[in-house]
Scaffold this motif. Structure first.
Motif, PDB file in Angstrom:
ATOM      1  N   ASP A 113      41.733  34.141  38.429  1.00  0.00           N
ATOM      2  CA  ASP A 113      41.593  33.739  36.898  1.00  0.00           C
ATOM      3  C   ASP A 113      42.565  34.231  36.004  1.00  0.00           C
ATOM      4  O   ASP A 113      43.085  33.807  35.198  1.00  0.00           O
ATOM      5  CB  ASP A 113      40.279  34.048  36.463  1.00  0.00           C
ATOM      6  CG  ASP A 113      38.964  33.657  37.085  1.00  0.00           C
ATOM      7  OD1 ASP A 113      39.019  32.349  37.277  1.00  0.00           O
ATOM      8  OD2 ASP A 113      38.268  34.444  37.852  1.00  0.00           O
ATOM      9  N   VAL A 114      43.145  35.578  36.323  1.00  0.00           N
ATOM     10  CA  VAL A 114      44.211  36.151  35.631  1.00  0.00           C
ATOM     11  C   VAL A 114      45.098  36.758  36.240  1.00  0.00           C
ATOM     12  O   VAL A 114      44.817  37.411  37.592  1.00  0.00           O
ATOM     13  CB  VAL A 114      43.532  37.228  34.720  1.00  0.00           C
ATOM     14  CG1 VAL A 114      44.375  37.928  33.779  1.00  0.00           C
ATOM     15  CG2 VAL A 114      42.586  36.457  33.549  1.00  0.00           C
ATOM     16  N   VAL A 115      46.535  36.672  35.997  1.00  0.00           N
ATOM     17  CA  VAL A 115      47.453  37.225  36.815  1.00  0.00           C
ATOM     18  C   VAL A 115      48.295  38.297  35.869  1.00  0.00           C
ATOM     19  O   VAL A 115      48.687  37.841  34.811  1.00  0.00           O
ATOM     20  CB  VAL A 115      48.641  36.230  37.483  1.00  0.00           C
ATOM     21  CG1 VAL A 115      49.577  37.038  37.837  1.00  0.00           C
ATOM     22  CG2 VAL A 115      47.817  35.243  38.259  1.00  0.00           C
ATOM     23  N   LEU A 116      48.258  39.602  36.108  1.00  0.00           N
ATOM     24  CA  LEU A 116      48.903  40.622  35.381  1.00  0.00           C
ATOM     25  C   LEU A 116      50.235  40.953  36.353  1.00  0.00           C
ATOM     26  O   LEU A 116      49.908  41.526  37.154  1.00  0.00           O
ATOM     27  CB  LEU A 116      47.977  41.861  35.116  1.00  0.00           C
ATOM     28  CG  LEU A 116      46.598  41.377  34.490  1.00  0.00           C
ATOM     29  CD1 LEU A 116      45.812  42.808  34.143  1.00  0.00           C
ATOM     30  CD2 LEU A 116      46.798  40.827  33.185  1.00  0.00           C
ATOM     31  N   PRO A 117      51.447  40.674  35.699  1.00  0.00           N
ATOM     32  CA  PRO A 117      52.675  40.952  36.523  1.00  0.00           C
ATOM     33  C   PRO A 117      52.978  42.513  36.152  1.00  0.00           C
ATOM     34  O   PRO A 117      53.088  43.119  34.758  1.00  0.00           O
ATOM     35  CB  PRO A 117      53.592  40.232  35.807  1.00  0.00           C
ATOM     36  CG  PRO A 117      52.915  39.676  34.549  1.00  0.00           C
ATOM     37  CD  PRO A 117      51.469  39.944  34.562  1.00  0.00           C
TER      38      PRO A 117
END
Lengths: 118, 117
Positions: A113-117
């Motif tokens: 749902d969410v990608v945190l780089p």
């Protein structure tokens, strides 16, 4: 429950990103998030065996990852091309991981749902 | 749509906070809602109310303006400790809190956008 991918893109030392990525895995994990971790580019070095940053007065970052399974973090994806470009194989890493090609990494991230780089 | 925002870089060294501000303003203008803005790593330095750039845009003022609209703007409390940023240095419409706030914004948001390096 939201599925969150933490993407490790940078080397374990030299900047705070990977260390903070690790802290965010622990931090988000306790708040009922389904956390996956992907290692790409220099981020594959985060899992390298035999890290010794004692001269930097820092702790080996890679050592913490095998313990994450105790916190229910069990999805670890490593980018095959990033490993190969650096002359590494899965045997050089501190733990068993899923080695995926670019399409596989893309699919794994697309499934979150969410990608945190980092 | 509800949008969550993460800012990972500090004032002036990097464009991240500026981009996040303009993104948030544009999203609000289009009728979207900002679920929250989380200031992480060097991003916490944007919360410092003593930022007073001579003759330039004030990035703390920009974030504080978003906070004044009722958007939760939260600076990571652990990152603040690492950087010596104390509570009384944080501007009126920004608060310090833990990663629980980030988790909350992620949970509330339909989309989540990171501004960083």
């Amino acid at each position: 429950m939201k599925k969150v991918a933490i993407v490790m893109r940078k080397a374990p030392y030299g900047s705070v990103y990977s260390a903070e990525g690790y802290r965010s895995i622990m931090g988000l994990g306790v708040f009922e998030m389904d956390v996956a971790v992907a290692f790409v580019d220099d981020g594959v070095y985060v899992l390298l065996k035999g890290q010794n940053p004692a001269k930097l007065d820092m702790k080996p970052l890679g050592d913490g990852f095998p313990m994450l399974s105790d916190f229910d973090v069990k999805q670890f994806y490593v980018h095959a091309e990033s490993l190969a470009e650096r002359g590494l194989t899965a045997d050089d890493l501190v733990m068993g991981v899923e080695v995926l090609d670019s399409a596989g990494i893309s699919a794994a991230l697309a499934g979150c749902d969410v990608v945190l780089p980092f | 749509m509800k949008i969550g925002v993460l800012i990972m870089e500090g004032p002036y060294q990097h464009q991240a906070v500026d981009s996040a501000y303009h993104f948030a303003k544009a999203a609000l203008a289009r009728g979207h809602e900002i679920a929250g803005i989380f200031l992480y790593t060097d991003g916490v330095n944007n919360a410092n109310k003593f930022i007073r750039p001579p003759g330039e845009r004030n990035v703390n003022g920009m974030l504080d303006e978003l906070g004044a609209l009722g958007i939760p703007v939260i600076a990571c409390s652990a990152c603040a400790r690492f950087r010596g940023l104390q509570k009384d240095m944080v501007s009126a419409n920004i608060r310090a809190s833990g990663l629980g706030s980030l988790a909350e914004f992620i949970t509330a948001a339909d989309r989540f956008v990171t501004f960083g390096d």
